[in-house]
Design an enzyme around this catalytic site. Structure first.
Site, PDB file in Angstrom:
ATOM      1  N   CYS A   1      -4.953  12.434  13.561  1.00  0.00           N
ATOM      2  CA  CYS A   1      -5.710  11.197  13.365  1.00  0.00           C
ATOM      3  C   CYS A   1      -5.514  10.318  14.584  1.00  0.00           C
ATOM      4  CB  CYS A   1      -5.287  10.492  12.094  1.00  0.00           C
ATOM      5  SG  CYS A   1      -3.652   9.777  12.207  1.00  0.00           S
TER       6      CYS A   1
ATOM      7  N   ARG B   1       0.366  14.370  13.472  1.00  0.00           N
ATOM      8  CA  ARG B   1       0.815  14.179  12.087  1.00  0.00           C
ATOM      9  C   ARG B   1       0.767  15.443  11.214  1.00  0.00           C
ATOM     10  NH1 ARG B   1      -1.411   8.575   9.836  1.00  0.00           N
ATOM     11  NH2 ARG B   1       0.457   8.718   8.548  1.00  0.00           N
TER      12      ARG B   1
ATOM     13  N   ARG C   1      -8.770  -0.597   4.521  1.00  0.00           N
ATOM     14  CA  ARG C   1      -7.888   0.413   3.932  1.00  0.00           C
ATOM     15  C   ARG C   1      -6.528  -0.196   3.587  1.00  0.00           C
ATOM     16  NH1 ARG C   1      -6.530   4.854   7.569  1.00  0.00           N
ATOM     17  NH2 ARG C   1      -5.191   5.137   5.779  1.00  0.00           N
TER      18      ARG C   1
ATOM     19  N   VAL D   1       7.828   6.841  17.023  1.00  0.00           N
ATOM     20  CA  VAL D   1       7.522   7.553  15.776  1.00  0.00           C
ATOM     21  C   VAL D   1       6.255   8.405  15.907  1.00  0.00           C
ATOM     22  CG1 VAL D   1       7.055   7.296  13.298  1.00  0.00           C
ATOM     23  CG2 VAL D   1       8.700   5.783  14.418  1.00  0.00           C
TER      24      VAL D   1
ATOM     25  N   VAL E   1       2.231  18.352   8.474  1.00  0.00           N
ATOM     26  CA  VAL E   1       2.937  18.222   7.178  1.00  0.00           C
ATOM     27  C   VAL E   1       3.876  19.420   6.963  1.00  0.00           C
ATOM     28  CG1 VAL E   1       1.267  16.718   6.020  1.00  0.00           C
ATOM     29  CG2 VAL E   1       0.918  19.188   5.954  1.00  0.00           C
ATOM     30  N   ASP E   2       4.309  20.022   8.082  1.00  0.00           N
ATOM     31  CA  ASP E   2       5.161  21.207   8.005  1.00  0.00           C
ATOM     32  C   ASP E   2       6.471  20.939   7.260  1.00  0.00           C
ATOM     33  OD1 ASP E   2       5.529  19.520  10.319  1.00  0.00           O
ATOM     34  OD2 ASP E   2       6.997  20.961  11.061  1.00  0.00           O
ATOM     35  N   LEU E   3       6.998  19.716   7.396  1.00  0.00           N
ATOM     36  CA  LEU E   3       8.291  19.433   6.751  1.00  0.00           C
ATOM     37  C   LEU E   3       8.143  19.355   5.233  1.00  0.00           C
ATOM     38  CD1 LEU E   3       9.644  16.774   9.289  1.00  0.00           C
ATOM     39  CD2 LEU E   3      10.163  19.220   9.207  1.00  0.00           C
TER      40      LEU E   3
ATOM     41  N   ARG F   1      -4.910  10.350   4.522  1.00  0.00           N
ATOM     42  CA  ARG F   1      -3.914  11.408   4.675  1.00  0.00           C
ATOM     43  C   ARG F   1      -2.877  11.385   3.560  1.00  0.00           C
ATOM     44  NH1 ARG F   1      -2.847  13.723   9.302  1.00  0.00           N
ATOM     45  NH2 ARG F   1      -0.719  13.721   8.538  1.00  0.00           N
TER      46      ARG F   1
ATOM     47  N   ASP G   1       4.522   0.469  12.185  1.00  0.00           N
ATOM     48  CA  ASP G   1       3.316  -0.172  11.649  1.00  0.00           C
ATOM     49  C   ASP G   1       3.169  -1.621  12.103  1.00  0.00           C
ATOM     50  OD1 ASP G   1       2.675   2.146  10.368  1.00  0.00           O
ATOM     51  OD2 ASP G   1       3.379   1.526   8.397  1.00  0.00           O
TER      52      ASP G   1
ATOM     53  N   LYS H   1       0.831  -1.208   0.000  1.00  0.00           N
ATOM     54  CA  LYS H   1       0.000   0.000   0.000  1.00  0.00           C
ATOM     55  C   LYS H   1       0.865   1.258   0.000  1.00  0.00           C
ATOM     56  CE  LYS H   1      -1.816   1.493   4.082  1.00  0.00           C
ATOM     57  NZ  LYS H   1      -1.444   2.886   4.408  1.00  0.00           N
ATOM     58  N   ASN H   2       1.862   1.291   0.868  1.00  0.00           N
ATOM     59  CA  ASN H   2       2.619   2.533   1.050  1.00  0.00           C
ATOM     60  C   ASN H   2       3.655   2.788  -0.047  1.00  0.00           C
ATOM     61  OD1 ASN H   2       1.009   3.077   3.199  1.00  0.00           O
ATOM     62  ND2 ASN H   2       2.522   2.538   4.772  1.00  0.00           N
TER      63      ASN H   2
END
Ligand code: EPU
Length: 420
Positions: free
Chosen positions: A117, A122, A399, A329, A124-126, A93, A307, A22-23
């Site tokens: 979430c 989480r 998902r 993480v 997304v500034d980076l 996301r 994960d 998936k990722n």
């Protein structure tokens, strides 16, 4: 809402095939926006998140063609909108992955800001800071990330403050079409980042260092189509291996990659599993032995993956001895713990560590899935429990796990889906 009903206590035994990752599939689908011609992606998993990404591309005017084997052909030349709406971003996301490609190829993008979430805040500034360093004008307003650039993005020397997987991927995609050289320091080394880099290279990108913490991308003027096969899903692989170990059983997983699961296989061996591997398969045998509890600490690849921590927590609940699992993480990835304690687990959370004293058996109970990997861990808990477990809100599992009840049934599990 569908539920899964599990009659626990069956020792798993059998063989299954692993789906595409998936990722990897999600960023590769986003990367098709960079190409001037048709991209064919093979080995896409049958997952709800993949459907969401297809829908997202569709609402931008791209018309993916999916064949019966779920190979997908994507020609993004019909694109007419550069926006990822909140309705889709809130369900996935990873929609943020279209930001870099849209900006690099079309000079504009509007992506709803993913909120927090079930596993953490989480931000997304980076992603945003890196793209700004490459010349993008980005405003965060009205719940959207609105980005534009005059002409092309410019290569830049970037240092990521934290290791971020999708952040590295977004920047790598954007840099592939930027003017000049981009260096990403403290890049994510996850195998999915490597898979995306290999796909971009097949499209004509010039990338080196993927898989190390410094990735160097020399921007090119255009990328073209290619055919690319997504790598196997290491998290799906690990989840089934843990399920077999927790039930004192045996499993052979095929179409997978043992070389990217070293940290996980080591922990399974510590738990008492006999493991054999071939180039594309892994066989695990517990020989009826109850697992030993293990202790571990999550961290970016090649360390133990976040994960997989919930699934190991499930294994520890019925193992011999005590184990501690530290999550470094995400700040809030222990939602499964409360559900497991309702099933009789001796478990407590202190800070970012969960301590478990193994018990002889869990008791079935109605439980609620809260996120994808937590759901997987509750299914494992249900498989080892003495009586019936009902797992509610299983849309989370759909998902990220293809046909989970069919695959578990192939291994002998008594599990069925009850439609809403
Ligand atoms: N972070 C920031 N700012 C950013 C980006 C990340 O502070 O701009 C922080 C995060 O909050 C987190 C840490 O950095 O604490 C690492 O997050 P990362 O960005 O690496 O996570 P991600 O890219 O959003 C991907 C996977 C996740 C997986 C993580 C970690 C995809 C689509 N998702 O998320 O997968 O847990 O990397 O390996 O690739 C899952 O499949 O269940 C899943 C959650």
């Amino acid at each position: 809402m569908d539920k899964l009903i599990i009659e626990g206590g069956v020792r798993l035994d059998g063989e299954i095939r692993i789906a595409g990752a998936k990722n990897s599939a999600l960023p590769i689908m986003a990367a098709t926006l960079l190409a001037k011609s048709r991209v064919v992606i093979r080995n896409l998993p049958h997952l709800f998140d993949i459907t969401t990404m297809l829908e997202l591309l569709g609402c931008m005017g791209v018309q993916p063609i999916v064949d019966e084997k779920l190979n997908v052909e994507i020609d993004s030349s019909t694109i007419h909108s550069f926006s990822a709406p909140y309705e889709l971003v809130k369900t996935m996301r990873a929609s943020i992955l279209v930001l870099g490609p849209l900006l690099a190829r079309y000079g504009q993008a509007e992506v709803a800001l993913p909120g927090g979430c079930a596993i953490g805040s989480r931000p997304v500034d980076l992603h945003i800071n890196a793209l700004r360093s490459m010349g993008a004008d980005i405003r965060v307003e009205d719940g959207y990330v609105r980005a534009k650039v005059d002409g092309r993005l410019r290569g830049a020397h970037l240092f990521m403050d934290m290791v971020t997987v999708t952040g590295t991927e977004n920047v790598m995609m954007a840099a592939s079409l930027a003017v000049g050289k981009t260096v990403i320091e403290n890049a994510a080394k996850e195998p999915e980042v490597i898979d995306l880099a290999e796909c971009l290279i097949a499209m004509g990108a010039q990338i080196e260092g993927h898989g190390s913490d410094t990735i160097v991308i020399e921007g090119v003027a255009e990328l073209t189509g290619c055919t690319y096969s997504v790598m196997p899903d290491r998290i799906e692989t690990g989840t089934y291996l843990i399920a077999a170990a927790a039930t004192c059983g045996r499993i052979k997983v095929k179409d997978t990659r043992p070389d990217i699961l070293e940290a996980v296989l080591l922990k399974l061996e510590q738990a008492g599993a006999d493991i054999e591997v071939g180039e594309n398969w892994i066989e695990l045998e517990m020989g009826g032995r109850r697992p030993q509890a293990v202790s571990l600490r999550t961290a970016p690849y090649p360390a133990f993956p976040t994960d997989m921590q919930a699934q190991f927590t499930a294994l520890n609940t019925i193992a011999m001895g005590s184990g501690s699992i530290t999550e470094t993480v995400f700040e809030n990835r222990f939602m499964h713990v409360h559900e497991m304690s309702r099933m009789g687990a001796r478990i407590k959370v202190e800070g970012n560590t969960v301590f478990v004293d193994g018990v002889d058996a869990l008791k079935g109970a109605p439980v609620m899935a809260t996120d994808l990997r937590a759901s997987a861990s509750l299914i494992i808990a249900g498989l080892v429990a003495k009586s019936q477990t009902k797992v509610d809100r299983i849309y989370h599992i759909d998902r990220g796990y293809e046909c989970i009840e069919e695959k578990l049934q192939l291994l002998g599990a008594k599990i069925r889906r009850v439609p809403a």
